[in-house]
Motif scaffolding. Sequence first.
Motif, mmCIF file in Angstrom:
data_model
loop_
_atom_site.group_PDB
_atom_site.id
_atom_site.type_symbol
_atom_site.label_atom_id
_atom_site.label_comp_id
_atom_site.label_asym_id
_atom_site.label_seq_id
_atom_site.Cartn_x
_atom_site.Cartn_y
_atom_site.Cartn_z
ATOM 1 N N ALA A 1 -1.768 55.189 57.531
ATOM 2 C CA ALA A 1 -2.041 56.094 58.643
ATOM 3 C C ALA A 1 -0.772 56.833 59.046
ATOM 4 N N VAL A 2 -0.904 58.110 59.342
ATOM 5 C CA VAL A 2 0.214 58.895 59.857
ATOM 6 C C VAL A 2 0.350 58.588 61.344
ATOM 7 N N VAL A 3 1.535 58.140 61.752
ATOM 8 C CA VAL A 3 1.767 57.821 63.161
ATOM 9 C C VAL A 3 2.742 58.795 63.816
ATOM 10 N N MET A 4 3.450 59.575 63.007
ATOM 11 C CA MET A 4 4.356 60.598 63.528
ATOM 12 C C MET A 4 4.439 61.719 62.491
ATOM 13 N N GLY B 1 12.772 66.265 57.047
ATOM 14 C CA GLY B 1 13.872 67.077 56.562
ATOM 15 C C GLY B 1 14.043 67.006 55.058
ATOM 16 N N ASP B 2 13.309 66.103 54.412
ATOM 17 C CA ASP B 2 13.312 66.005 52.953
ATOM 18 C C ASP B 2 12.068 66.731 52.448
ATOM 19 N N PRO B 3 12.210 67.867 51.752
ATOM 20 C CA PRO B 3 11.044 68.673 51.374
ATOM 21 C C PRO B 3 9.998 67.921 50.572
ATOM 22 N N THR B 4 10.415 67.067 49.642
ATOM 23 C CA THR B 4 9.459 66.349 48.798
ATOM 24 C C THR B 4 8.683 65.327 49.608
ATOM 25 N N LEU B 5 9.378 64.596 50.469
ATOM 26 C CA LEU B 5 8.696 63.635 51.338
ATOM 27 C C LEU B 5 7.795 64.354 52.337
ATOM 28 N N ASP B 6 8.265 65.472 52.869
ATOM 29 C CA ASP B 6 7.473 66.192 53.863
ATOM 30 C C ASP B 6 6.208 66.783 53.261
ATOM 31 N N SER B 7 6.259 67.133 52.000
ATOM 32 C CA SER B 7 5.051 67.598 51.324
ATOM 33 C C SER B 7 4.007 66.484 51.261
ATOM 34 N N ALA B 8 4.456 65.262 50.941
ATOM 35 C CA ALA B 8 3.545 64.114 50.914
ATOM 36 C C ALA B 8 3.024 63.812 52.311
ATOM 37 N N LEU B 9 3.903 63.883 53.309
ATOM 38 C CA LEU B 9 3.500 63.609 54.686
ATOM 39 C C LEU B 9 2.446 64.601 55.157
ATOM 40 N N GLU B 10 2.618 65.870 54.806
ATOM 41 C CA GLU B 10 1.655 66.889 55.215
ATOM 42 C C GLU B 10 0.304 66.659 54.540
ATOM 43 N N LEU B 11 0.311 66.264 53.285
ATOM 44 C CA LEU B 11 -0.947 65.970 52.600
ATOM 45 C C LEU B 11 -1.666 64.796 53.255
ATOM 46 N N ARG C 1 -1.315 63.923 56.402
ATOM 47 C CA ARG C 1 -1.772 64.383 57.715
ATOM 48 C C ARG C 1 -3.079 65.149 57.599
ATOM 49 N N ARG C 2 -3.191 65.967 56.558
ATOM 50 C CA ARG C 2 -4.389 66.778 56.382
ATOM 51 C C ARG C 2 -5.631 65.943 56.096
ATOM 52 N N ARG C 3 -5.427 64.735 55.624
ATOM 53 C CA ARG C 3 -6.593 63.883 55.372
ATOM 54 C C ARG C 3 -7.365 63.624 56.668
ATOM 55 N N GLY C 4 -6.667 63.594 57.782
ATOM 56 C CA GLY C 4 -7.322 63.433 59.075
ATOM 57 C C GLY C 4 -7.654 62.001 59.444
ATOM 58 N N SER C 5 -7.652 61.099 58.494
ATOM 59 C CA SER C 5 -7.936 59.691 58.758
ATOM 60 C C SER C 5 -7.159 58.859 57.745
ATOM 61 N N PRO C 6 -6.908 57.598 58.049
ATOM 62 C CA PRO C 6 -6.142 56.760 57.115
ATOM 63 C C PRO C 6 -6.764 56.750 55.721
ATOM 64 N N VAL C 7 -5.897 56.749 54.717
ATOM 65 C CA VAL C 7 -6.334 56.776 53.326
ATOM 66 C C VAL C 7 -5.906 55.481 52.653
#
Length: 232
Positions: free
Chosen positions: A56-59, A64-74, A76-82
């Motif tokens: 689950a995304v909690v924050m 600041g790391d582009p590769t990690l932030d790309s994963a984080l955004e994906l 987040r877009r799921r909308g629910s825990p995966v």
Amino acid sequence: MGRSRRTIPEELLLLALDPTTGTTAQPQSLDLGLAGAQLVELALAGRIAPDGDRIAVVMPRPTGDPTLDSALELLRRRGSPVRAVHWIGGPRLGLRQTYLSHLERCGMVHAVEGQMCGVLPTTRYQATDTAISREIRARLDSAIRTGVPPDPRTAALAALAHAVGLGKHLYPGNEGRSSRSRLRDLIRHDPMGGLVAHAVMDVQNGAAAQPRRSAAGVPAQPRGSMARAAAH
């Protein structure tokens, strides 16, 4: 996050890089391990948390790391825990190359162009500072040799190294058998690393459709419990 600390995906890739051949060991499972390592790094950064056998995304704030932030955004877009196993088993085309190119930009490796059979172009990667790879390896060796519980980053790295099959690359042959066994045992020292490592192994074993049991052998906690705790 800044760049003062290497990320777990970077360290896992450096561990897998063969200094003689310039290729990576266990390339297919390594792709899964890098996806899992991103989850561990995001958890250590406080961006995600385990939610039973899910993530689950909690924050959602970028690291600041582009590769990690790309994963984080994906995520987040799921909308629910995966489910971790579904995330790790999803399409990860080019992730290994993305990290190799990233390490090259950071000056940790350099690309060596060549040809296979005098025709097919190839690219191999050599570490520019072998002291970095030695330091990473020394942390694993110390945890294996001393039996002292490692820090969470080293424990997670050990769990992922075992999950992708790097044990036989790092500690080969019969003489490395006990070290491979102790590397496997380090999986218990980091809950998130253990969850992700088991998910990596489940994907390889084709068990993604089955609910994951915890590393202790008991059913995973109900959804929401750990993620809510992490949010407070």
